[in-house]
Design a protein around this motif. Structure first.
Motif, mmCIF file in Angstrom:
data_model
loop_
_atom_site.group_PDB
_atom_site.id
_atom_site.type_symbol
_atom_site.label_atom_id
_atom_site.label_comp_id
_atom_site.label_asym_id
_atom_site.label_seq_id
_atom_site.Cartn_x
_atom_site.Cartn_y
_atom_site.Cartn_z
ATOM 1 N N TYR A 40 0.831 -1.212 0.000
ATOM 2 C CA TYR A 40 0.000 0.000 0.000
ATOM 3 C C TYR A 40 0.867 1.265 0.000
ATOM 4 N N VAL A 41 1.919 1.257 0.830
ATOM 5 C CA VAL A 41 2.783 2.438 0.935
ATOM 6 C C VAL A 41 3.608 2.618 -0.333
ATOM 7 N N LEU A 42 4.259 1.530 -0.792
ATOM 8 C CA LEU A 42 5.167 1.638 -1.938
ATOM 9 C C LEU A 42 4.433 1.917 -3.243
ATOM 10 N N SER A 43 3.209 1.390 -3.381
ATOM 11 C CA SER A 43 2.456 1.622 -4.616
ATOM 12 C C SER A 43 1.493 2.797 -4.492
ATOM 13 N N ARG A 44 1.511 3.424 -3.315
ATOM 14 C CA ARG A 44 0.591 4.534 -3.018
ATOM 15 C C ARG A 44 -0.870 4.118 -3.221
ATOM 16 N N GLY A 45 -1.157 2.897 -2.866
ATOM 17 C CA GLY A 45 -2.541 2.404 -2.885
ATOM 18 C C GLY A 45 -2.979 1.770 -4.180
ATOM 19 N N SER A 46 -2.168 1.890 -5.253
ATOM 20 C CA SER A 46 -2.620 1.403 -6.558
ATOM 21 C C SER A 46 -2.673 -0.124 -6.634
ATOM 22 N N LEU A 47 -1.882 -0.825 -5.792
ATOM 23 C CA LEU A 47 -1.860 -2.287 -5.827
ATOM 24 C C LEU A 47 -2.502 -2.898 -4.576
ATOM 25 N N LEU A 48 -3.263 -2.097 -3.866
ATOM 26 C CA LEU A 48 -3.886 -2.589 -2.634
ATOM 27 C C LEU A 48 -4.792 -3.792 -2.908
ATOM 28 N N GLN A 49 -5.522 -3.756 -4.029
ATOM 29 C CA GLN A 49 -6.441 -4.872 -4.347
ATOM 30 C C GLN A 49 -5.682 -6.179 -4.510
ATOM 31 N N TYR A 50 -4.512 -6.110 -5.144
ATOM 32 C CA TYR A 50 -3.707 -7.324 -5.345
ATOM 33 C C TYR A 50 -3.190 -7.851 -3.997
ATOM 34 N N ALA A 51 -2.846 -6.957 -3.106
ATOM 35 C CA ALA A 51 -2.338 -7.378 -1.797
ATOM 36 C C ALA A 51 -3.430 -8.069 -0.983
ATOM 37 N N ILE A 52 -4.669 -7.650 -1.151
ATOM 38 C CA ILE A 52 -5.772 -8.296 -0.412
ATOM 39 C C ILE A 52 -6.092 -9.656 -1.009
ATOM 40 N N VAL A 53 -6.224 -9.725 -2.333
ATOM 41 C CA VAL A 53 -6.466 -11.017 -2.978
ATOM 42 C C VAL A 53 -5.285 -11.955 -2.715
ATOM 43 N N GLY A 54 -4.064 -11.414 -2.810
ATOM 44 C CA GLY A 54 -2.874 -12.225 -2.564
ATOM 45 C C GLY A 54 -2.750 -12.652 -1.116
ATOM 46 N N GLY A 55 -3.215 -11.811 -0.197
ATOM 47 C CA GLY A 55 -3.153 -12.172 1.213
ATOM 48 C C GLY A 55 -3.984 -13.402 1.515
ATOM 49 N N LEU A 56 -5.141 -13.509 0.878
ATOM 50 C CA LEU A 56 -5.988 -14.690 1.057
ATOM 51 C C LEU A 56 -5.266 -15.946 0.573
ATOM 52 N N ILE A 57 -4.605 -15.845 -0.577
ATOM 53 C CA ILE A 57 -3.847 -16.985 -1.107
ATOM 54 C C ILE A 57 -2.631 -17.286 -0.220
ATOM 55 N N ALA A 58 -1.989 -16.233 0.274
ATOM 56 C CA ALA A 58 -0.780 -16.422 1.092
ATOM 57 C C ALA A 58 -1.096 -17.112 2.415
ATOM 58 N N VAL A 59 -2.202 -16.740 3.049
ATOM 59 C CA VAL A 59 -2.588 -17.377 4.321
ATOM 60 C C VAL A 59 -2.745 -18.881 4.125
ATOM 61 N N VAL A 60 -3.455 -19.258 3.062
ATOM 62 C CA VAL A 60 -3.687 -20.682 2.805
ATOM 63 C C VAL A 60 -2.386 -21.387 2.412
ATOM 64 N N SER A 61 -1.603 -20.760 1.539
ATOM 65 C CA SER A 61 -0.358 -21.387 1.080
ATOM 66 C C SER A 61 0.613 -21.605 2.230
ATOM 67 N N THR A 62 0.790 -20.583 3.057
ATOM 68 C CA THR A 62 1.743 -20.682 4.165
ATOM 69 C C THR A 62 1.330 -21.763 5.160
ATOM 70 N N ASN A 63 0.061 -21.739 5.560
ATOM 71 C CA ASN A 63 -0.391 -22.736 6.538
ATOM 72 C C ASN A 63 -0.355 -24.148 5.961
#
Length: 240
Positions: A40-63
Motif C-alpha cells: 500500500y505504501v510503496l504503490s501509493r494504494g494502486s496495488l492494494l487490491q492485489y495485496a488483499i487477494v494475494g493475502g488470502l492466497i498467502a494465508v492458505v499457502s503458508t499454513n
C-alpha cells in the motif's frame, strides 16, 4: 473412505488446536498484513487490491506448507502415524484429515481477508465466495504436496527449515501480491509452475483485477487430484 476418522482428526488437530492456541492466528496473519501495508505504501494504494487477494492466497499457502512440519512431528515425536498404521486408516484418510484440520485452522484468517476485501470494495459478494472456494481447494492441493515432502523428511528440525523456504517460494516469488500481467514471455509460463501461482492468477481474474488465463485455470484444477494421487503413491507411510 473413513469419513468419521477424517472429521474426528480435523476436530482434534484443527478445531481444538484453534481454540487452545488462538494466538497462532495472529502469528500467521502478521506477515501477509505487513506485506499488505508495504504494498500500500510503496504503490501509493494502486496495488492494494492485489495485496488483499494475494493475502488470502498467502494465508492458505503458508499454513498448508507449514503442515509438512506437522506431518514430521506427528510421525517422529508424537508417533501418531505409527498408531494409525496398526488400524484400518490409510494415508489418504490421514492426509484428508490433516488437510481439513488445516482448513479449520486457516479459516479465521481466510474470513478476515474476505471481510477486508468486501469492506474495501475489492470483492463483490459473488467474487468473495468464489475466491474463498478457490482458497479452500488450494488448501487441499498444497497440503497434499506438504504431505509428500513431510513423510520423506527424516528429522523434525529439518522440516522447519524446509517449510520456511517453501513458504517464501510459494508467496513471494509468484504473482501473489502483484499483477500476473506484468510477467512476459517465458517468465510468465515459468511462474505458473509454482503451485500457488495458478490459484493466485485465477483469484485475480475472479476479482476482476486481470483477465482470465485458461492455462492457469487448467493447472489449478489439475493440481488438486495430482498432488493427492501423488501423495498416496509416494508418501512414506511405514518407517523402514
Amino acid at each position: 473412505m473413513n469419513w468419521k476418522f477424517i472429521f474426528t482428526f480435523a476436530w482434534f488437530y484443527g478445531y481444538s488446536f484453534l481454540r487452545r492456541g488462538y494466538s497462532y492466528v495472529f502469528s500467521y496473519l502478521i506477515t501477509p498484513l505487513s506485506i499488505l501495508f508495504l504494498v500500500y505504501v510503496l504503490s501509493r494504494g494502486s496495488l492494494l487490491q492485489y495485496a488483499i487477494v494475494g493475502g488470502l492466497i498467502a494465508v492458505v499457502s503458508t499454513n498448508s506448507v507449514v503442515s509438512l512440519a506437522d506431518v514430521v512431528m506427528l510421525r517422529k515425536e508424537m508417533r501418531i502415524q505409527d498408531m494409525l498404521i496398526a488400524t484400518k486408516v490409510g494415508p489418504a484418510e490421514y492426509m484428508l484429515g490433516l488437510s481439513t484440520a488445516n482448513l479449520i485452522f486457516s479459516s479465521v484468517g481466510m474470513l478476515a481477508y474476505v471481510a477486508l476485501g468486501l469492506l474495501l470494495g475489492v470483492f463483490t459478494p459473488l467474487s468473495a465466495l468464489l475466491d474463498f472456494l478457490i482458497a479452500v481447494y488450494l488448501n487441499y492441493s498444497l497440503t497434499g504436496l506438504a504431505f509428500i515432502i513431510g513423510t520423506l523428511i527424516p528429522y523434525t528440525r529439518h522440516s522447519w527449515a524446509v517449510s520456511g523456504v517453501m513458504g517464501t517460494v510459494l508467496t513471494i516469488i509468484p504473482p501473489v501480491y502483484y499483477p500476473f500481467s506484468v510477467l512476459k514471455g517465458i517468465v510468465e509460463y515459468l511462474s505458473l509452475a509454482i503451485p500457488s501461482s495458478p490459484a493466485s492468477v485465477l483469484s485475480q481474474s475472479v476479482a476482476g483485477l486481470t483477465q482470465a488465463n485458461p492455462l492457469a485455470t487448467l493447472l489449478f484444477f489439475i493440481e488438486g487430484p495430482f498432488f493427492i494421487a501423488l501423495a498416496v503413491k509416494l508418501a512414506r507411510w511405514r518407517e523402514k
